[in-house]
Design a protein around this motif. Structure first.
Motif, PDB file in Angstrom:
ATOM      1  N   SER A  47     114.488 125.364  28.364  1.00 48.05           N
ATOM      2  CA  SER A  47     114.192 123.937  28.255  1.00 48.05           C
ATOM      3  C   SER A  47     114.506 123.397  26.869  1.00 48.05           C
ATOM      4  CB  SER A  47     112.715 123.675  28.601  1.00 48.05           C
ATOM      5  OG  SER A  47     112.487 123.823  29.987  1.00 48.05           O
ATOM      6  N   ALA A  48     114.256 124.201  25.844  1.00 52.78           N
ATOM      7  CA  ALA A  48     114.576 123.764  24.483  1.00 52.78           C
ATOM      8  C   ALA A  48     116.063 123.467  24.343  1.00 52.78           C
ATOM      9  CB  ALA A  48     114.143 124.844  23.491  1.00 52.78           C
ATOM     10  N   LEU A  49     116.905 124.349  24.890  1.00 50.79           N
ATOM     11  CA  LEU A  49     118.351 124.134  24.806  1.00 50.79           C
ATOM     12  C   LEU A  49     118.785 122.932  25.626  1.00 50.79           C
ATOM     13  CD1 LEU A  49     120.391 125.977  23.210  1.00 50.79           C
ATOM     14  CD2 LEU A  49     118.193 127.064  23.603  1.00 50.79           C
ATOM     15  N   GLU A  50     118.204 122.765  26.813  1.00 51.24           N
ATOM     16  CA  GLU A  50     118.581 121.638  27.663  1.00 51.24           C
ATOM     17  C   GLU A  50     118.151 120.310  27.036  1.00 51.24           C
ATOM     18  OE1 GLU A  50     120.761 122.203  29.715  1.00 51.24           O
ATOM     19  OE2 GLU A  50     120.111 123.152  31.592  1.00 51.24           O
ATOM     20  N   LEU A  51     116.985 120.276  26.419  1.00 52.30           N
ATOM     21  CA  LEU A  51     116.538 119.061  25.740  1.00 52.30           C
ATOM     22  C   LEU A  51     117.511 118.703  24.622  1.00 52.30           C
ATOM     23  CD1 LEU A  51     114.505 116.821  25.086  1.00 52.30           C
ATOM     24  CD2 LEU A  51     113.239 118.490  23.720  1.00 52.30           C
ATOM     25  N   ALA A  52     117.905 119.696  23.835  1.00 48.60           N
ATOM     26  CA  ALA A  52     118.834 119.434  22.736  1.00 48.60           C
ATOM     27  C   ALA A  52     120.176 118.916  23.245  1.00 48.60           C
ATOM     28  CB  ALA A  52     119.029 120.701  21.914  1.00 48.60           C
ATOM     29  N   ARG A  53     120.666 119.486  24.349  1.00 45.68           N
ATOM     30  CA  ARG A  53     121.921 119.002  24.947  1.00 45.68           C
ATOM     31  C   ARG A  53     121.819 117.532  25.305  1.00 45.68           C
ATOM     32  NH1 ARG A  53     123.040 121.040  30.106  1.00 45.68           N
ATOM     33  NH2 ARG A  53     125.099 120.103  29.955  1.00 45.68           N
ATOM     34  N   CYS A  54     120.706 117.164  25.922  1.00 44.89           N
ATOM     35  CA  CYS A  54     120.541 115.781  26.371  1.00 44.89           C
ATOM     36  C   CYS A  54     120.463 114.817  25.189  1.00 44.89           C
ATOM     37  CB  CYS A  54     119.300 115.668  27.245  1.00 44.89           C
ATOM     38  SG  CYS A  54     119.437 116.548  28.831  1.00 44.89           S
ATOM     39  N   LEU A  55     119.744 115.203  24.141  1.00 41.90           N
ATOM     40  CA  LEU A  55     119.664 114.353  22.955  1.00 41.90           C
ATOM     41  C   LEU A  55     121.017 114.275  22.243  1.00 41.90           C
ATOM     42  CD1 LEU A  55     116.171 115.416  21.607  1.00 41.90           C
ATOM     43  CD2 LEU A  55     116.835 113.091  22.284  1.00 41.90           C
ATOM     44  N   ARG A  56     121.800 115.318  22.337  1.00 43.30           N
ATOM     45  CA  ARG A  56     123.136 115.322  21.731  1.00 43.30           C
ATOM     46  C   ARG A  56     124.075 114.350  22.425  1.00 43.30           C
ATOM     47  NH1 ARG A  56     126.408 120.529  23.266  1.00 43.30           N
ATOM     48  NH2 ARG A  56     126.428 119.317  25.207  1.00 43.30           N
ATOM     49  N   ASP A  57     123.972 114.259  23.762  1.00 40.19           N
ATOM     50  CA  ASP A  57     125.020 113.601  24.533  1.00 40.19           C
ATOM     51  C   ASP A  57     124.680 112.206  25.032  1.00 40.19           C
ATOM     52  OD1 ASP A  57     126.489 115.893  24.214  1.00 40.19           O
ATOM     53  OD2 ASP A  57     126.039 116.711  26.197  1.00 40.19           O
ATOM     54  N   LEU A  58     123.408 111.844  25.074  1.00 39.32           N
ATOM     55  CA  LEU A  58     123.035 110.577  25.696  1.00 39.32           C
ATOM     56  C   LEU A  58     122.535 109.575  24.664  1.00 39.32           C
ATOM     57  CD1 LEU A  58     121.407 112.000  28.930  1.00 39.32           C
ATOM     58  CD2 LEU A  58     123.618 110.880  28.694  1.00 39.32           C
ATOM     59  N   PRO A  59     122.678 108.278  24.946  1.00 41.17           N
ATOM     60  CA  PRO A  59     122.405 107.232  23.956  1.00 41.17           C
ATOM     61  C   PRO A  59     120.927 106.874  23.852  1.00 41.17           C
ATOM     62  CG  PRO A  59     123.215 106.230  25.959  1.00 41.17           C
ATOM     63  CD  PRO A  59     123.258 107.719  26.189  1.00 41.17           C
ATOM     64  N   GLY A  60     120.194 107.591  23.053  1.00 44.42           N
ATOM     65  CA  GLY A  60     118.805 107.247  22.794  1.00 44.42           C
ATOM     66  C   GLY A  60     117.827 108.124  23.538  1.00 44.42           C
ATOM     67  N   PRO A  61     116.573 108.141  23.065  1.00 46.93           N
ATOM     68  CA  PRO A  61     115.558 109.030  23.639  1.00 46.93           C
ATOM     69  C   PRO A  61     115.289 108.801  25.114  1.00 46.93           C
ATOM     70  CG  PRO A  61     114.837 108.173  21.515  1.00 46.93           C
ATOM     71  CD  PRO A  61     116.077 107.417  21.871  1.00 46.93           C
ATOM     72  N   SER A  62     115.226 107.557  25.563  1.00 40.87           N
ATOM     73  CA  SER A  62     114.842 107.288  26.956  1.00 40.87           C
ATOM     74  C   SER A  62     115.816 107.936  27.937  1.00 40.87           C
ATOM     75  CB  SER A  62     114.766 105.779  27.202  1.00 40.87           C
ATOM     76  OG  SER A  62     114.428 105.517  28.548  1.00 40.87           O
ATOM     77  N   ALA A  63     117.107 107.700  27.737  1.00 44.98           N
ATOM     78  CA  ALA A  63     118.107 108.284  28.636  1.00 44.98           C
ATOM     79  C   ALA A  63     118.121 109.805  28.522  1.00 44.98           C
ATOM     80  CB  ALA A  63     119.485 107.720  28.314  1.00 44.98           C
ATOM     81  N   ALA A  64     117.974 110.309  27.287  1.00 44.05           N
ATOM     82  CA  ALA A  64     118.012 111.763  27.086  1.00 44.05           C
ATOM     83  C   ALA A  64     116.825 112.444  27.733  1.00 44.05           C
ATOM     84  CB  ALA A  64     118.049 112.073  25.590  1.00 44.05           C
ATOM     85  N   PHE A  65     115.639 111.885  27.555  1.00 45.92           N
ATOM     86  CA  PHE A  65     114.436 112.510  28.103  1.00 45.92           C
ATOM     87  C   PHE A  65     114.448 112.465  29.625  1.00 45.92           C
ATOM     88  CE2 PHE A  65     111.841 111.315  24.047  1.00 45.92           C
ATOM     89  CZ  PHE A  65     112.535 112.275  23.341  1.00 45.92           C
ATOM     90  N   THR A  66     114.948 111.371  30.198  1.00 47.11           N
ATOM     91  CA  THR A  66     115.020 111.278  31.664  1.00 47.11           C
ATOM     92  C   THR A  66     115.981 112.316  32.227  1.00 47.11           C
ATOM     93  OG1 THR A  66     114.481 108.921  31.627  1.00 47.11           O
ATOM     94  CG2 THR A  66     115.574 109.755  33.593  1.00 47.11           C
ATOM     95  N   ALA A  67     117.142 112.451  31.599  1.00 46.81           N
ATOM     96  CA  ALA A  67     118.107 113.448  32.071  1.00 46.81           C
ATOM     97  C   ALA A  67     117.552 114.860  31.924  1.00 46.81           C
ATOM     98  CB  ALA A  67     119.409 113.303  31.279  1.00 46.81           C
ATOM     99  N   TYR A  68     116.901 115.115  30.811  1.00 44.61           N
ATOM    100  CA  TYR A  68     116.290 116.437  30.571  1.00 44.61           C
ATOM    101  C   TYR A  68     115.278 116.774  31.667  1.00 44.61           C
ATOM    102  CZ  TYR A  68     112.428 119.196  28.527  1.00 44.61           C
ATOM    103  OH  TYR A  68     111.397 120.074  28.307  1.00 44.61           O
ATOM    104  N   GLU A  69     114.394 115.845  31.987  1.00 42.83           N
ATOM    105  CA  GLU A  69     113.411 116.114  33.039  1.00 42.83           C
ATOM    106  C   GLU A  69     114.093 116.339  34.379  1.00 42.83           C
ATOM    107  OE1 GLU A  69     109.497 114.108  35.220  1.00 42.83           O
ATOM    108  OE2 GLU A  69     110.323 113.195  33.398  1.00 42.83           O
TER     109      GLU A  69
END
Length: 385
Positions: free
Chosen positions: A311-333
């Motif tokens: 999960s740590a790696l997947e969260l980092a991927r999402c924050l790397r690739d998506l525009p802002g916390p909201s989109a990144a956190f939703t994709a991560y979940e």
């Protein structure tokens, strides 16, 4: 390019340093804040499974973890009479699972994080957090604060961050089992060093494996329907617990021999074993959960550490690739929730089997473990919303 540049990682257990390392790999500066005044010693042994080791490869920590542990590629499942109903030597094409003390895993991960520029601040117990349009500020019980673009709750099954995200979030649930463990010397039991053994006894479950020094490490899960009694079990003197364990495993082979040759001085009592039920909200605003704070399966899964690392790696991927916390956190979940909840449900079924004396039907290793252990985080694949 992500607008997130800095992160506060709350919790310095397994998920904390791995999350900080993954975020740094994604170009985000992360600092770990740990409530205890120093790294914690003691604790039970755990397994880092092939999927966890593959994820650790991405942050360069796999070799250090392997060096601190012992490879145990195979598994034997049987009853308390010494009869075997399943045996396999690991899934083809995967690295061996490694068994090591939780304290050793914590030490290795913190050392690797520090060597790669991650700072850990100890004695920082989170008391609250305030969000603004441009960041989030954490408050600690020593009166200090820290501010960053996002805050990651890696603070375990009794997470403070989970309550900040959702004050109505569920509490951990008791599994109906008490966990204990220890070491046997001179028992005459000589496990194959490449195998971990799981024995479903009539009154309690026993797992065991050989140690390099000739001792046999073991753990027992005892059914206990009364949650209050289970949590109070930590205060029972080890010598008293050892006598009870000997009685529970008196008719088991090799459980009886292992318990006869175990000393109270080596006994550790985990007490009542908890899990996290499905957590409705993993994130809010600039705060998000990772590891046991969001998904803590029963130890029966053998996946608690490995899922946290994934999960740590997947969260980092999402924050790397998506525009802002909201989109990144939703994709991560969306990436993580189906997988972790399926594994938690399978572990819950295993807990029932431990109380019932073993699986009701045949065991197919590929069907049971393939979905779990063959998973790989694809760091190079771009995450899309």
């Amino acid at each position: 390019m992500t607008p997130v540049r800095t992160a506060l990682v709350i919790g310095g257990g397994i998920a904390g340093p791995v999350t900080a390392l993954a975020l740094r790999k994604a170009g985000i500066d992360a600092t770990v804040y740990e409530a205890h005044p120093a790294e914690q010693d003691g604790g039970a042994a755990l397994t880092v499974a092939p999927n966890g080791l593959n994820a650790l490869e991405l942050i360069g920590a796999a070799d250090a973890v392997r060096a601190a542990g012992r490879p145990v590629p195979g598994m034997v499942m049987g009853d308390g009479k010494g009869n075997r109903f399943a045996e396999f030597g690991g899934l083809p094409g995967l690295p061996a699972s490694h068994v090591l003390a939780r304290a050793d895993l914590n030490r290795v991960l913190h050392d690797h994080a520090a060597a790669n520029g991650v700072r850990t601040e100890y004695g920082k117990r989170l008391t609250g957090a305030e969000e603004t349009a441009g960041g989030v500020t954490a408050r600690f019980d020593d009166g200090t604060t820290a501010t960053a673009d996002v805050l990651v709750g890696a603070d375990g099954i009794r997470s403070t961050v989970r309550g900040l995200i959702d004050p109505a979030a569920p509490d951990p649930e008791y599994t109906g089992l008490i966990g204990l463990g220890g070491f046997a010397s001179g028992s005459g039991v000589t496990p194959d060093p490449d195998l971990m053994y799981f024995a479903f006894g009539a009154r309690a479950f026993l797992g065991y494996w050989g140690m390099p020094d000739g001792r046999v490490a073991w753990f027992s899960n005892i059914p206990e329907p009364d949650a209050a009694a289970a949590y109070a079990s930590r205060t029972t003197p080890p010598a008293e617990w050892l006598e009870r364990l000997r009685a529970l495993h008196a008719d088991d082979d090799p459980g009886a021999a292992l318990l006869r040759h175990s000393g109270a001085e080596d006994l550790f009592v985990l007490g009542g074993i908890d899990i996290m039920p499905p957590v409705p909200r993993w994130h809010r605003g600039r705060m998000v959960l990772v590891g046991d704070s969001a998904h803590a399966p029963s130890p029966s899964s053998g996946q608690g550490a490995s899922l946290a690392i994934e999960s740590a790696l997947e969260l980092a991927r999402c924050l790397r690739d998506l525009p802002g916390p909201s989109a990144a956190f939703t994709a991560y979940e969306n990436l993580r929730r189906p997988r972790v909840e399926a594994i938690a449900a399978a572990a819950a079924r295993t807990n029932k089997e431990k109380s019932a004396g073993g699986p009701a039907g045949p065991v197919d290793p590929e069907r049971m473990f393939g979905f779990v252990q063959r998973f790989r985080v694809d760091w190079d694949e771009r995450v899309t919303a």
